[in-house]
Design a protein around this motif. Structure first.
Motif: not given
Length: 525
Positions: A117-129, A131-135, A175-176, A181-187
């Motif tokens: 579970i940790r790996q899936l979510h942390l890898e998703t954070l990294d792959a989508l780059a 922001p730190a607050k989401t991490g 949801c986070r 991703q909506l905020d960062q990639a699409h404003g």
């Protein structure tokens, strides 16, 4: 105190804190001024209430970083086209299953394992780059999850209340990530929202709670505040809510779909729902004419009524759970089943008979097909019960169903006459020997296992023609029908055959009404 014991001790403290204090509200992203195309689209959509939609995405649609990015693009595309969305999410991929396994492991073996579970979510954070607050928010939830499991492993207890809290982490994580991703990639000003922050309240305990209808006005007000007052897109946790005491609860099977239809149906008292449509995004092109795993030529069904969809779901179709459609049906809010892997496909519209008829006319279809879809329920038991008296016996049916009630058995399909009853039982609901003995006091009882229900959703005004064609085709291929029932809903006709004949019967009936000749017949009408 050793390090391990100290860790377990503080795990228990964290567990108690999580259980007895309501989870914190989702942190909201700081309000920023929207710009460019998105701001223009939002201004235009505010004038068009028909473009307010709830978009729900299941676990398969959110299974990894690539799918998260795809879903974010789908939402952004809707915004660019002038839609005003609220988004509901399930947990990523198989996260809910993983959480249940982690709970069982902590309970039985005393081990805490959330590596996948940790790996899936942390890898998703990294792959989508992201922001730190989401991490930070994601890692904080993962720490809370481990603390909860530490407590379970120490006390070796996993109550329904604790299990609901445990499995809630999946939706709270996803949801986070999607909002970021909506905020960062699409404003897009997307905000992660735990459903209880909108006012989603439940009753009925833990595991399969029921949404309290009295919360609808509050949910509608809060949604309107997000969408209209703050120009934000709420990304809401599906499947979970709060009871009256602020404790986390889950909505059971189909829970995320139910969350979506509750949001879609929510309205202040005496007013129409705020949203015009609920879109449920799956990994198939809508409801199918048959299970494509059994009938390779199965095709998407463009239109069905709520009643037809509920019958299909009850008798085996797994796209939507019947309970999840109730809020939309009561509020007359259409539900559209779409494919996140094939977004251009129109999918299936589920709506009231009037809306379905209007949609068919727009599509150039003058009348409904004789058969909409066909499904099967395997492994059922057929029970024939005939009264010992040759004429009607007062109270016969009442006594018979009283035996079923005491035995805790529910019935699927029933066909009756004055002195006999044929019915089917689900594979999980078999008659006990005591029940058979009780029934034998008033009737002869014949129990036959390994049967299947073949149900078709049809225009029952043409049932004579339909049944004649079906029985002829089955007889020509040596398939015996042991029971026939036309449902009280007036949209369902069910047959009972030997389980070994079920797949062949499905293919034969499907070919009759969805083969090349059948399509030519529809076109010529």
């Amino acid at each position: 105190m050793g390090d391990r014991h100290a860790g377990l001790f503080f795990g228990i403290i964290a567990t108690a804190s999580a259980l007895y204090a309501p989870p914190p509200r989702c942190a909201r992203a700081p309000s920023v001024r929207a710009a460019g195309d998105w701001a223009e689209a939002k201004a235009a959509s505010a004038l068009d209430a028909s473009k307010r939609v709830v978009m729900k995405f299941g676990g398969s649609s959110l299974r990894d970083a690539e799918r998260i990015a795809n879903v974010a693009e789908l939402v952004a595309k809707h915004v660019r086209e002038g839609y005003t969305p609220a988004v509901v999410v399930s947990a990523m991929g198989k996260t809910t299953n993983g959480l249940e396994k982690a709970g069982a492991l902590a309970l039985v073996d005393g081990r805490v394992r959330v590596d996948e579970i940790r790996q899936l979510h942390l890898e998703t954070l990294d792959a989508l780059a992201l922001p730190a607050k989401t991490g930070y928010a994601v890692r904080q939830l993962l720490r809370e999850l481990e603390s909860l499991l530490d407590g379970v492993s120490m006390v070796r207890e996993l109550t329904p209340r604790t299990k609901d809290l445990l499995v809630s982490f999946g939706e709270r994580l996803s949801c986070r990530i999607l909002a970021a991703q909506l905020d960062q990639a699409h404003g897009i000003k997307a905000v992660p929202v735990d459903s209880w922050s909108l006012g989603v309240r439940t009753t009925g305990g833990f595991g399969e709670s029921v949404v309290d209808d009295s919360c609808y006005p509050e949910v509608a007000r809060n949604l309107r505040s997000f969408v209209e007052d703050r120009d934000e897109v709420p990304v809401v946790t599906g499947y979970i809510g709060h009871d009256g005491d602020g404790r986390v609860t889950t909505l059971g099977r189909g829970g995320s779909d139910l969350t979506a239809t509750v949001l879609g149906a929510a309205a202040p008292e005496g007013m129409a729902p705020f949203f015009a449509e609920v879109q449920v995004w799956k990994d198939v092109d809508g409801l199918m004419s048959a299970d494509p795993r059994l009938v390779p030529r199965a095709a998407p069904v463009p239109f069905v009524t709520f009643e037809e969809a509920a019958e299909l779901a009850y008798f085996g179709a797994s796209v939507l759970h019947p309970i999840s459609m109730l809020p939309a049906m009561k509020a007359d809010v259409p539900v559209r089943v779409k494919n996140s892997y094939n977004a251009d496909h129109p999918g299936t519209l589920i709506a009231s008979p009037g809306r379905v008829e209007a949609a068919r006319l727009v599509a150039g279809i003058k009348e409904p097909p004789p058969l909409t879809a066909i499904t099967t329920k395997r492994g059922v038991t057929l029970v024939d019960i005939a009264s010992n008296r040759m004429q009607g016996q007062a109270g016969f049916l009442a006594r018979m169903f009283d035996v079923f009630e005491r035995d805790g058995v529910s019935v699927d399909v029933v066909a009756t006459s004055e002195v006999s009853v044929s019915l089917t039982l689900d594979r999980k609901a078999q008659l006990s020997e005591n029940a058979v003995d009780e029934l034998s006091e008033i009737a002869s009882v014949d129990v036959r296992a390994d049967r299947a229900i073949v149900s078709f959703i049809a225009d029952v005004s043409r049932s004579t023609e339909l049944i004649a064609r079906v029985f002829t085709a089955l007889a020509e291929h040596g398939i015996s029908v042991e029971m026939l029932s036309q449902g009280a809903s007036k949209v369902n006709i069910s047959l009972v055959v030997c389980d070994s004949d079920a797949e062949k019967a499905l293919e034969l009936i499907h070919g009759l009404f969805f083969g090349a000749e059948a399509r030519e017949e529809v076109v010529s009408r």
